[in-house]
Scaffold this active site. Structure first.
Site, short mmCIF file in Angstrom:
data_model
loop_
_atom_site.label_atom_id
_atom_site.label_comp_id
_atom_site.label_asym_id
_atom_site.label_seq_id
_atom_site.Cartn_x
_atom_site.Cartn_y
_atom_site.Cartn_z
N LYS A 111 0.80 -1.23 0.00
CA LYS A 111 0.00 0.00 0.00
C LYS A 111 0.82 1.28 0.00
O LYS A 111 0.34 2.32 -0.40
CB LYS A 111 -0.92 0.04 1.22
CG LYS A 111 -2.09 -0.93 1.16
CD LYS A 111 -3.12 -0.57 2.22
CE LYS A 111 -4.18 -1.66 2.36
NZ LYS A 111 -4.97 -1.51 3.58
N LYS A 192 -7.49 -12.80 -2.93
CA LYS A 192 -8.47 -12.87 -1.84
C LYS A 192 -9.62 -11.89 -2.06
O LYS A 192 -9.44 -10.84 -2.68
CB LYS A 192 -7.77 -12.59 -0.50
CG LYS A 192 -7.35 -11.15 -0.33
CD LYS A 192 -6.85 -10.86 1.09
CE LYS A 192 -6.43 -9.39 1.14
NZ LYS A 192 -5.84 -8.93 2.37
N LYS A 195 -12.35 -5.76 0.33
CA LYS A 195 -13.27 -4.64 0.19
C LYS A 195 -12.67 -3.52 -0.66
O LYS A 195 -13.38 -2.64 -1.10
CB LYS A 195 -13.73 -4.11 1.55
CG LYS A 195 -12.68 -3.98 2.62
CD LYS A 195 -13.36 -3.78 3.99
CE LYS A 195 -12.40 -4.13 5.11
NZ LYS A 195 -13.04 -4.29 6.41
P1 TYM Z 1 -9.60 -6.28 8.22
O1 TYM Z 1 -10.56 -5.24 8.67
O2 TYM Z 1 -8.94 -6.10 6.90
O3 TYM Z 1 -10.30 -7.68 8.17
C1 TYM Z 1 -11.05 -8.17 9.26
C2 TYM Z 1 -10.87 -9.68 9.37
O4 TYM Z 1 -11.34 -10.35 8.20
C3 TYM Z 1 -10.33 -11.24 7.73
N1 TYM Z 1 -10.42 -11.33 6.25
C4 TYM Z 1 -10.57 -12.46 5.56
N2 TYM Z 1 -10.68 -13.75 5.95
C5 TYM Z 1 -10.83 -14.69 4.98
N3 TYM Z 1 -10.88 -14.40 3.65
C6 TYM Z 1 -10.77 -13.11 3.22
N4 TYM Z 1 -10.85 -12.85 1.92
C7 TYM Z 1 -10.60 -12.09 4.19
N5 TYM Z 1 -10.48 -10.74 4.12
C8 TYM Z 1 -10.36 -10.28 5.38
C9 TYM Z 1 -9.02 -10.62 8.19
O5 TYM Z 1 -7.99 -11.57 8.23
C10 TYM Z 1 -9.39 -10.10 9.55
O6 TYM Z 1 -9.32 -11.12 10.52
N6 TYM Z 1 -5.36 -5.36 10.74
C11 TYM Z 1 -6.70 -5.92 10.86
C12 TYM Z 1 -7.54 -5.26 11.94
C13 TYM Z 1 -6.95 -5.27 13.32
C14 TYM Z 1 -6.82 -6.39 14.18
C15 TYM Z 1 -6.28 -5.89 15.40
C16 TYM Z 1 -7.13 -7.74 14.05
C17 TYM Z 1 -6.47 -4.18 14.00
N7 TYM Z 1 -6.09 -4.54 15.26
C18 TYM Z 1 -6.01 -6.74 16.48
C19 TYM Z 1 -6.86 -8.59 15.14
C20 TYM Z 1 -6.32 -8.08 16.31
C21 TYM Z 1 -7.43 -5.71 9.55
O7 TYM Z 1 -7.15 -4.81 8.80
O8 TYM Z 1 -8.50 -6.54 9.35
#
Ligand code: TYM
Length: 326
Positions: A111, A192, A195
């Site tokens: 990014k 994958k 969004k």
């Molecule tokens: P985020 O908001 O991008 O995604 C939220 C969760 O959804 C999962 N995910 C997927 N799982 C399976 N297939 C997919 N195509 C897919 N796309 C997204 C992500 O793995 C995630 O679990 N950095 C994190 C947010 C965060 C966080 C944390 C998570 C901030 N602090 C502390 C755990 C603990 C994120 O951007 O997730």
């Protein structure tokens, strides 16, 4: 009881990948663990956002958490910025994290690496995530596959802090559900579901209309063959459909493969769509009810209180260990 923490960004729409990869695990874990589920609005700021939209998305995500089955009586549901300890602990951990390891994060490389104008928040993003997790003395972090590298960094930071300053943190384990760890895009099963994908044909939003869900599955990219079998390498599209169908129906992939012997991809697509619609309909109904009731603000206020109470002691230990006067 096991301490569980996870979070999602209130950006874009929540999609089936988020739901199957992460949310379903959240819901299962609330029955056995002490769970904290966060809406990470501070992380959302690492890329410029429209303020009104960010506010709307934050409440929307809280509504989706509850509509999907998270119970505020069993789990703490809260907004990251409502607990100021996250930002404070993130600073302290930035003084433990190294530029080298942050430069190697694939998310940053994707990014921001080549852009002088990327925010410094995008660079330190994973340190804030580590702070989120470590502040709660978390043992288990349920996430999808794309968060694995961030989790490794979180463990490294916890171990380094404990070594340098004394035992303060629990070193958390990642929990990734193999079958749904990486739901792929419907328009491109090599990547994958995301969004931020350029086309809406990529994902199924949790609040999407049944008609549109059916249409997207019918148009899902598969391959030029006819055989239905589970083979993510050779048959990424068909395998993705089988994974989704299996996750929402509770039937094993083997059972589904047997059931669809000699049938065309069209059947599998329509039946997968219908199973997804059946899974999402009650969630959508609850969501609309909930948002009309205005309950969400009360849930978030209660969550904020519980979250702050949970982190005060760990933050104080961090400061003390690092040499700050309390
Ligand atoms: P985020 O908001 O991008 O995604 C939220 C969760 O959804 C999962 N995910 C997927 N799982 C399976 N297939 C997919 N195509 C897919 N796309 C997204 C992500 O793995 C995630 O679990 N950095 C994190 C947010 C965060 C966080 C944390 C998570 C901030 N602090 C502390 C755990 C603990 C994120 O951007 O997730």
């Amino acid at each position: 009881v096991t301490r569980v923490f996870s979070g999602m960004q209130p950006t874009g729409v929540l999609h089936l990948g988020n739901y199957l990869g992460a949310m379903k695990q959240f819901i299962a874990l609330q029955e056995e663990g002490e769970c904290y589920y966060c809406i990470v609005d501070l992380h959302a700021l690492t890329i410029p956002r429209d303020p009104a939209e960010l506010r709307r998305r934050t409440r929307e995500l809280a509504g989706l958490y509850v509509a999907a089955g998270l119970d505020p009586a069993k789990a703490t549901i809260f907004v990251q910025s409502h607990n100021p300890d996250h930002a404070e602990a993130a600073w302290l951990l930035q003084c433990v994290a190294r530029i080298g390891e942050l430069s190697r994060m694939t998310q940053f490389k994707d990014k921001g690496k080549d852009s002088e104008s990327a925010t410094s928040g995008l660079f330190t993003y994973p340190v804030l995530m580590a702070a989120d997790i470590l502040l709660y003395q978390t043992e288990v972090v349920p996430v999808g596959e794309d968060q694995r590298q961030h989790m490794e960094l979180t463990r490294d930071l916890a171990e380094r802090f404990n070594r340098q300053y004394g035992e303060v943190f629990t070193v958390p384990d990642v929990r990734i559900q193999k079958a749904t760890a990486r739901i792929m895009g419907l328009d491109n099963p090599e990547k994958k579901m995301s969004k931020s994908a350029p086309s809406e044909a990529n994902y199924i939003a949790l609040l999407e209309e049944p008609k549109s869900i059916l249409k997207k599955f019918k148009r899902a990219v598969t391959d030029s063959g006819t055989e239905i079998r589970f083979d993510p390498e050779q048959k990424a599209g068909v395998s993705n459909l089988l994974s989704i169908y299996s996750a929402v129906s509770g039937q094993s992939i083997d059972t589904l493969v047997e059931q669809y012997q000699g049938k065309g991809y069209g059947h599998l697509k329509v039946d997968t769509a219908e199973a997804v619609i059946a899974e999402l309909e009650p969630l959508q109904a609850r969501y609309h009810q909930l948002m009309e009731s205005g309950e969400i603000d009360d849930i978030l206020a209660k969550g904020a209180k519980q979250a702050r109470a949970a982190t005060a002691e760990t933050l104080a230990k961090m400061k003390e260990a690092m040499g700050l006067i309390l």
